[in-house]
Enzyme design. Structure first.
Site, PDB file in Angstrom:
ATOM      1  N   HIS A  72       0.785  -1.171   0.119  1.00  0.00           N
ATOM      2  CA  HIS A  72      -0.072  -0.075  -0.063  1.00  0.00           C
ATOM      3  C   HIS A  72       0.769   1.269  -0.019  1.00  0.00           C
ATOM      4  O   HIS A  72       1.732   1.568   0.730  1.00  0.00           O
ATOM      5  CB  HIS A  72      -1.125   0.037   1.143  1.00  0.00           C
ATOM      6  CG  HIS A  72      -2.137  -0.853   0.909  1.00  0.00           C
ATOM      7  ND1 HIS A  72      -3.316  -0.496   1.735  1.00  0.00           N
ATOM      8  CD2 HIS A  72      -2.274  -1.848   0.220  1.00  0.00           C
ATOM      9  CE1 HIS A  72      -4.296  -1.348   1.294  1.00  0.00           C
ATOM     10  NE2 HIS A  72      -3.663  -2.295   0.375  1.00  0.00           N
ATOM     11  N   TYR A 201      -9.168   6.189   7.115  1.00  0.00           N
ATOM     12  CA  TYR A 201      -9.074   6.516   8.480  1.00  0.00           C
ATOM     13  C   TYR A 201     -10.272   7.712   8.479  1.00  0.00           C
ATOM     14  O   TYR A 201      -9.954   8.770   8.007  1.00  0.00           O
ATOM     15  CB  TYR A 201      -7.750   7.039   8.986  1.00  0.00           C
ATOM     16  CG  TYR A 201      -6.911   5.908   9.516  1.00  0.00           C
ATOM     17  CD1 TYR A 201      -6.127   5.343   8.128  1.00  0.00           C
ATOM     18  CD2 TYR A 201      -6.552   5.444  10.751  1.00  0.00           C
ATOM     19  CE1 TYR A 201      -5.262   4.360   8.511  1.00  0.00           C
ATOM     20  CE2 TYR A 201      -5.611   4.413  11.010  1.00  0.00           C
ATOM     21  CZ  TYR A 201      -5.155   3.813   9.725  1.00  0.00           C
ATOM     22  OH  TYR A 201      -4.230   2.759   9.968  1.00  0.00           O
ATOM     23  N   PRO A 293      -4.535   1.260  18.630  1.00  0.00           N
ATOM     24  CA  PRO A 293      -3.946   0.642  17.327  1.00  0.00           C
ATOM     25  C   PRO A 293      -4.283   1.753  16.133  1.00  0.00           C
ATOM     26  O   PRO A 293      -3.913   1.161  15.075  1.00  0.00           O
ATOM     27  CB  PRO A 293      -5.225  -0.570  17.174  1.00  0.00           C
ATOM     28  CG  PRO A 293      -6.517  -0.069  17.930  1.00  0.00           C
ATOM     29  CD  PRO A 293      -5.805   0.533  19.162  1.00  0.00           C
ATOM     30  N   LYS A 297       1.136   0.378  15.045  1.00  0.00           N
ATOM     31  CA  LYS A 297       2.252   0.308  15.360  1.00  0.00           C
ATOM     32  C   LYS A 297       2.765  -1.050  16.218  1.00  0.00           C
ATOM     33  O   LYS A 297       3.914  -1.375  16.396  1.00  0.00           O
ATOM     34  CB  LYS A 297       2.883   1.611  16.336  1.00  0.00           C
ATOM     35  CG  LYS A 297       2.937   2.669  15.346  1.00  0.00           C
ATOM     36  CD  LYS A 297       4.161   2.692  14.769  1.00  0.00           C
ATOM     37  CE  LYS A 297       4.314   3.551  13.527  1.00  0.00           C
ATOM     38  NZ  LYS A 297       4.142   3.022  12.257  1.00  0.00           N
ATOM     39  N   TYR A 385       3.895   6.844   9.953  1.00  0.00           N
ATOM     40  CA  TYR A 385       3.161   5.655   9.649  1.00  0.00           C
ATOM     41  C   TYR A 385       4.187   4.639   9.054  1.00  0.00           C
ATOM     42  O   TYR A 385       3.830   3.406   9.222  1.00  0.00           O
ATOM     43  CB  TYR A 385       2.036   5.971   8.499  1.00  0.00           C
ATOM     44  CG  TYR A 385       1.060   5.128   8.510  1.00  0.00           C
ATOM     45  CD1 TYR A 385      -0.166   5.176   9.389  1.00  0.00           C
ATOM     46  CD2 TYR A 385       0.979   4.076   7.862  1.00  0.00           C
ATOM     47  CE1 TYR A 385      -1.332   4.181   9.378  1.00  0.00           C
ATOM     48  CE2 TYR A 385      -0.041   2.856   7.710  1.00  0.00           C
ATOM     49  CZ  TYR A 385      -1.161   3.099   8.581  1.00  0.00           C
ATOM     50  OH  TYR A 385      -1.886   2.316   8.346  1.00  0.00           O
TER      51      TYR A 385
HETATM   52  P1  RFL Z   1       1.253 -11.076  21.656  1.00  0.00           P
HETATM   53  O1  RFL Z   1       0.689 -11.175  20.319  1.00  0.00           O
HETATM   54  O2  RFL Z   1       0.262 -10.608  22.806  1.00  0.00           O
HETATM   55  O3  RFL Z   1       1.771 -12.391  22.111  1.00  0.00           O
HETATM   56  C1  RFL Z   1       2.206 -12.861  23.598  1.00  0.00           C
HETATM   57  C2  RFL Z   1       1.834 -14.399  23.513  1.00  0.00           C
HETATM   58  O4  RFL Z   1       2.372 -14.652  24.972  1.00  0.00           O
HETATM   59  C3  RFL Z   1       1.343 -15.729  25.343  1.00  0.00           C
HETATM   60  N1  RFL Z   1       1.625 -15.573  26.735  1.00  0.00           N
HETATM   61  C4  RFL Z   1       2.077 -16.673  27.713  1.00  0.00           C
HETATM   62  N2  RFL Z   1       2.976 -17.895  27.225  1.00  0.00           N
HETATM   63  C5  RFL Z   1       3.319 -18.598  28.207  1.00  0.00           C
HETATM   64  N3  RFL Z   1       3.183 -18.441  29.437  1.00  0.00           N
HETATM   65  C6  RFL Z   1       2.551 -17.151  29.858  1.00  0.00           C
HETATM   66  N4  RFL Z   1       2.410 -17.190  31.231  1.00  0.00           N
HETATM   67  C7  RFL Z   1       2.046 -16.277  28.975  1.00  0.00           C
HETATM   68  N5  RFL Z   1       1.286 -15.278  28.903  1.00  0.00           N
HETATM   69  C8  RFL Z   1       1.021 -14.790  27.581  1.00  0.00           C
HETATM   70  C9  RFL Z   1       0.108 -15.340  24.684  1.00  0.00           C
HETATM   71  O5  RFL Z   1      -0.727 -16.347  24.598  1.00  0.00           O
HETATM   72  C10 RFL Z   1       0.384 -14.775  23.395  1.00  0.00           C
HETATM   73  O6  RFL Z   1       0.724 -15.832  22.452  1.00  0.00           O
HETATM   74  O7  RFL Z   1       2.444 -10.129  21.811  1.00  0.00           O
HETATM   75  P2  RFL Z   1       3.527  -9.734  20.909  1.00  0.00           P
HETATM   76  O8  RFL Z   1       4.352 -10.755  20.391  1.00  0.00           O
HETATM   77  O9  RFL Z   1       4.461  -8.457  21.796  1.00  0.00           O
HETATM   78  O10 RFL Z   1       2.927  -8.938  19.761  1.00  0.00           O
HETATM   79  C11 RFL Z   1       2.281  -7.654  19.826  1.00  0.00           C
HETATM   80  C12 RFL Z   1       1.126  -7.586  18.793  1.00  0.00           C
HETATM   81  O11 RFL Z   1       0.216  -8.929  18.962  1.00  0.00           O
HETATM   82  C13 RFL Z   1       0.313  -6.293  19.106  1.00  0.00           C
HETATM   83  O12 RFL Z   1       1.137  -5.409  19.226  1.00  0.00           O
HETATM   84  C14 RFL Z   1      -0.576  -6.024  17.797  1.00  0.00           C
HETATM   85  O13 RFL Z   1      -1.253  -7.018  17.508  1.00  0.00           O
HETATM   86  C15 RFL Z   1      -1.194  -4.688  17.975  1.00  0.00           C
HETATM   87  N6  RFL Z   1      -2.106  -4.384  16.819  1.00  0.00           N
HETATM   88  C16 RFL Z   1      -1.493  -3.958  15.600  1.00  0.00           C
HETATM   89  N7  RFL Z   1      -0.272  -3.621  15.708  1.00  0.00           N
HETATM   90  C17 RFL Z   1       0.329  -3.210  14.465  1.00  0.00           C
HETATM   91  O14 RFL Z   1       1.694  -3.339  14.242  1.00  0.00           O
HETATM   92  N8  RFL Z   1      -0.310  -2.969  13.253  1.00  0.00           N
HETATM   93  C18 RFL Z   1      -1.926  -3.228  13.284  1.00  0.00           C
HETATM   94  O15 RFL Z   1      -2.249  -2.901  12.501  1.00  0.00           O
HETATM   95  C19 RFL Z   1      -2.341  -3.182  14.446  1.00  0.00           C
HETATM   96  N9  RFL Z   1      -3.670  -3.631  14.714  1.00  0.00           N
HETATM   97  C20 RFL Z   1      -3.415  -4.429  17.086  1.00  0.00           C
HETATM   98  C21 RFL Z   1      -4.089  -3.982  15.817  1.00  0.00           C
HETATM   99  C22 RFL Z   1      -3.976  -5.062  18.087  1.00  0.00           C
HETATM  100  C23 RFL Z   1      -5.394  -5.089  18.193  1.00  0.00           C
HETATM  101  N10 RFL Z   1      -5.783  -5.710  19.465  1.00  0.00           N
HETATM  102  C24 RFL Z   1      -6.710  -6.752  19.591  1.00  0.00           C
HETATM  103  C25 RFL Z   1      -4.969  -5.629  20.770  1.00  0.00           C
HETATM  104  C26 RFL Z   1      -5.385  -4.316  16.154  1.00  0.00           C
HETATM  105  C27 RFL Z   1      -6.130  -4.769  17.118  1.00  0.00           C
HETATM  106  C28 RFL Z   1      -7.520  -5.002  17.036  1.00  0.00           C
HETATM  107  C1  PHB Z   2      -6.176  -3.734  10.648  1.00  0.00           C
HETATM  108  O1  PHB Z   2      -6.178  -3.846   9.616  1.00  0.00           O
HETATM  109  O2  PHB Z   2      -6.383  -4.513  11.485  1.00  0.00           O
HETATM  110  C2  PHB Z   2      -5.773  -2.327  11.080  1.00  0.00           C
HETATM  111  C3  PHB Z   2      -5.021  -1.679  10.171  1.00  0.00           C
HETATM  112  C4  PHB Z   2      -4.827  -0.294  10.719  1.00  0.00           C
HETATM  113  C5  PHB Z   2      -4.790   0.197  11.966  1.00  0.00           C
HETATM  114  C6  PHB Z   2      -5.232  -0.736  12.769  1.00  0.00           C
HETATM  115  C7  PHB Z   2      -5.816  -1.811  12.359  1.00  0.00           C
HETATM  116  O3  PHB Z   2      -4.195   1.593  12.303  1.00  0.00           O
END
Ligand code: RFL
Ligand code: PHB
Length: 392
Positions: A72, A201, A293, A297, A385
């Protein structure tokens, strides 16, 4: 059990770290509390910065991403029923982002780990990190009904916001910086082609809306909702109606509807735990920091942390010098605070708050208008971004 690097958590941070260490000839064991299917299907991030894409390629984990990921070159800002496109390559000297879901990144890394890497144990819950301040840190964990101990030279807590690694920091050392928001995101996945070819957005007096995607046939959309919202209170029709209102423009753009296959509510939080290192215990990813989110990042920060740790460990192995490991926390935190700043700016610019006055609404529109009319302001958004570079 014994290993060089004990990794808690098989999210993107833990899985990529295991891969980077494997490629460098350093052994590790990954402990993950959930099962494989759960980790592979948890809907989360969708946007990979250019730097994240480069890291996955260098790690030999980009074969499918290069085939299926969608490059993108911009996003659209929507406000006052008008549309403004931000052109990333034109503003940043060629940088772009890639739409490739976190679920897919995790699937690819798990498959590689099983094929070539060290042990990755699912349903293995870390209970505590012990001896973080000593030469021999240990992870106490439970697997298949038995308690066991993993003896390590280093422990990296990649266990997300709700993990246990952070608890091993002495209270006197930990400092927490936090902000919660009075709203959340209701996110849906729908079997319908995205109604626009780039992310949209949208700021609207009724609340923020985001149009994103997972593939050319699957849309991902979000609505700002009050913080205590239950996803089940929203019918599919009400969700589409609200998305339509908030995304509406003065031209002939239309939102296509389709069957909703998933819906969930994500809370919004800014959080930083300092420092990110205590002795031989290091925190990476959501275990140390959370961003709302809106700036996309979170996943990219997690990648930056584990790349920084892997480089520092290799530097120590190759030169005998711990200088980069000693600098780990400060190096990561510089980038993290820039992402916290950007995520906060995007969030506060696009979400009308429940207590906001008409003055606040006008300010949000003025901030958006500034981006739409000043190349300098627009460049600032595009640079942030598409991603801040990792410190060498
Ligand atoms: P995770 O993915 O939460 O993984 C942590 C893992 O640790 C396990 N765990 C354990 N394992 C063993 N023993 C324990 N005691 C444990 N406790 C926990 C968990 O089960 C899990 O598997 O953390 P990590 O690896 O640091 O990754 C971070 C990302 O997942 C997170 O920052 C992103 O998803 C945030 N996020 C976004 N980030 C982006 O860069 N671009 C995006 O577009 C974006 N969109 C989002 C998002 C997060 C969202 N939510 C649901 C929080 C959109 C959403 C809706
Ligand atoms: C997504 O596709 O889940 C998404 C994209 C951009 C954002 C957050 C989530 O800023």
């Amino acid at each position: 059990m014994r290993t060089t690097v004990g990794i808690i958590g098989a999210g993107p941070a833990g899985l990529l770290l295991a891969r980077l260490l494997h490629n460098a000839g350093i052994d590790s064991v990954v402990l993950e509390s959930r099962d494989r299917s759960y980790v592979e299907h948890r809907q989360r991030a969708g946007i990979l910065e250019q730097g994240t894409v480069d890291v996955l390629r260098e790690a030999g984990a980009a074969e499918r991403m290069d085939r299926e990921g969608l490059r993108h070159d911009g996003i659209e800002l929507r406000f006052d029923r008008q549309r403004h496109r931000v052109d990333f390559p034109g503003l940043t000297g060629g940088r772009s982002v890639t739409v490739y879901a976190q679920t897919e990144v995790c699937k690819d890394l798990i498959a590689l780990q099983f094929k070539e890497g060290g042990p990755l144990l699912f349903e293995a819950e870390a209970l505590a990190v012990e001896g973080a301040g000593s030469d021999r840190p240990r992870i106490r964990f439970r697997h298949e009904g038995r308690e066991d101990v993993l003896e390590c030279e280093y422990v990296v807590g990649c266990d997300g916001f709700w993990g246990v690694a952070r608890e091993a920091f002495p209270e006197s050392l930990s400092r927490v910086f936090e902000r919660t928001y009075p709203y959340a995101w209701l996110g849906i996945l729908a079997d319908v082609a995205p109604s626009h070819d780039e992310l949209v957005y949208a700021r609207h007096d009724r609340g923020f809306a985001l149009l994103s995607m997972r593939s050319p046939s699957v849309s991902r959309l979000y609505l700002q909702v009050p913080a205590d919202t239950d996803a089940e209170d929203w019918t599919d029709e009400a969700i589409w109606d609200e998305l339509e209102r908030r995304l509406e423009t003065d031209d002939d753009w239309r939102l296509a509807r389709g069957p909703i296959t998933q819906k969930s509510v994500t809370p919004m939080r800014s959080y930083v735990h300092e420092p990110m290192r205590h002795g031989r215990l290091f925190l990476a990813g959501d275990a140390a920091h959370i961003v709302p989110p809106t700036g996309a990042k979170g996943l990219n920060l997690a990648v930056g942390d584990v790349v920084t740790f892997a480089r520092a460990l290799l530097h120590e192995r190759d030169t005998g010098s711990p200088e980069l490991l000693d600098a780990y926390s400060a190096t990561c935190l510089r980038r993290i605070w820039q992402a916290e700043r950007f995520s906060y700016d995007m969030t506060s610019m696009l979400h009308p708050g429940p207590g906001d006055s008409p003055f606040d609404a006008r300010l949000q529109l003025a901030r958006l208008g500034r981006i739409a009319s000043s190349r300098a302001a627009e460049t600032d958004l595009a640079e942030a971004y598409t991603g801040f570079p990792l410190d060498a």
